[in-house]
Design a protein around this motif. Structure first.
Motif, PDB file in Angstrom:
ATOM      1  N   SER A 119     -40.437   8.185  23.412  1.00 42.18           N
ATOM      2  CA  SER A 119     -39.148   7.357  23.584  1.00 42.18           C
ATOM      3  C   SER A 119     -38.131   8.148  23.227  1.00 42.18           C
ATOM      4  O   SER A 119     -37.936   8.479  21.952  1.00 42.18           O
ATOM      5  CB  SER A 119     -39.626   6.293  23.887  1.00 42.18           C
ATOM      6  N   ASP A 121     -35.006   6.627  23.375  1.00 41.21           N
ATOM      7  CA  ASP A 121     -34.260   5.301  23.329  1.00 41.21           C
ATOM      8  C   ASP A 121     -35.368   5.321  21.836  1.00 41.21           C
ATOM      9  O   ASP A 121     -36.088   4.169  21.876  1.00 41.21           O
ATOM     10  CB  ASP A 121     -34.449   4.340  24.111  1.00 41.21           C
ATOM     11  N   LYS A 124     -36.879   1.476  22.559  1.00 42.99           N
ATOM     12  CA  LYS A 124     -37.804   1.944  22.585  1.00 42.99           C
ATOM     13  C   LYS A 124     -39.446   1.940  21.647  1.00 42.99           C
ATOM     14  O   LYS A 124     -40.254   1.336  21.255  1.00 42.99           O
ATOM     15  CB  LYS A 124     -38.166   2.179  24.108  1.00 42.99           C
ATOM     16  N   GLU A 127     -40.025  -0.878  19.130  1.00 42.06           N
ATOM     17  CA  GLU A 127     -40.892  -1.951  19.747  1.00 42.06           C
ATOM     18  C   GLU A 127     -42.249  -1.323  19.782  1.00 42.06           C
ATOM     19  O   GLU A 127     -43.541  -1.759  18.914  1.00 42.06           O
ATOM     20  CB  GLU A 127     -40.223  -1.977  21.247  1.00 42.06           C
ATOM     21  N   TYR A 128     -42.569   0.133  20.018  1.00 41.64           N
ATOM     22  CA  TYR A 128     -43.753   0.777  20.273  1.00 41.64           C
ATOM     23  C   TYR A 128     -44.055   0.423  18.162  1.00 41.64           C
ATOM     24  O   TYR A 128     -45.644   0.853  18.450  1.00 41.64           O
ATOM     25  CB  TYR A 128     -43.427   2.539  20.540  1.00 41.64           C
TER      26      TYR A 128
END
Ligand SMILES: N[C@@H](CCC(=O)N[C@@H](CS)C(=O)NCC(=O)O)C(=O)O
Length: 206
Positions: A119, A121, A124, A127-128
């Motif tokens: 991503s 972003d 994101k 989070e990943y």
């Protein structure tokens, strides 16, 4: 004595593993910074040293090698004292199992290139990263129930700790609380005060 040059980035966990082991074994080296945020790892001059365009790379008397675990295993063979692997084969295999959970099963999933591919972003991406670090840490924590003493495997620092603790730094950087893994957290706190660990810290090489 060989001339050793370490191509690294201060915040790279794979580079940090090698820095820490070099300090632990008291081996002098010349650090050369490769700025990952400026993309210096992708420049031709560096890609000729490391075909994956990653850090770290280690030059020994002009010959350059990459892959941090290959470098660390070489260090252990050439400079066996102080040890970073136990002596008997089943114990060595257990330490290698632990370090592979981090080196093969966790770090590659949250590497800069993997995050960017996933991503554009940043929230994101983080989070990943947290997802894959949690998966690796859950497995590592489960194994620690059998193997932990003061360190990940028994009472001495090993290559497992050398991989785990820099990964803890990334976990915290990406917003994953590591006290939810109490055995990992205990090893982490113990390593923070070690002199050779302190010498290898990212901020010492910024
Ligand atoms: N398997 C390699 C992984 C090396 C690696 O992923 N290095 C990261 C820093 S920890 C890197 O250079 N990332 C740059 C990028 O993703 O472009 C090793 O253990 O040396």
């Amino acid at each position: 004595m060989s001339e050793i040059t370490l191509y690294h980035y201060y915040r790279s966990t794979c580079s940090w593993r090698v820095r820490w082991a070099l300090h632990y074994k008291g081996i002098e080296f010349t650090p050369v910074a490769v700025n990952l945020l400026k993309g210096e790892q992708k420049q031709d001059s560096y890609a000729q040293l490391n075909p994956m365009s990653y850090v770290p790379s280690l030059s020994i008397d002009g010959e350059t090698y990459s892959e941090s675990m290959a470098i660390l295993e070489w260090l252990e063979e050439i400079h066996p004292e102080p040890k970073l692997l136990p002596q008997d084969p089943p114990s060595r295999m257990r330490v290698r199992q632990l370090y592979q959970i981090i080196a093969s099963g966790t770090q590659p999933m949250q590497n800069l290139a993997a995050q960017k591919y996933f991503s554009g972003d940043k929230s994101k991406q983080w989070e990943y990263a947290r997802h894959w670090i949690s998966k690796g840490f859950n497995a590592y924590e489960a194994l620690l129930q059998q193997t932990k003493g003061s360190f990940s495997f028994g009472e001495s620092l090993t290559l497992a700790d050398i991989c785990l603790i820099p990964q803890c730094y990334n976990a915290l950087r990406f917003g994953l609380e590591i006290d939810q893994f109490p055995l990992i957290f205990d090893v982490y706190k113990r390593c923070l005060n070690l002199e050779h660990y302190q010498k290898s810290l990212p901020e010492k090489y910024q």
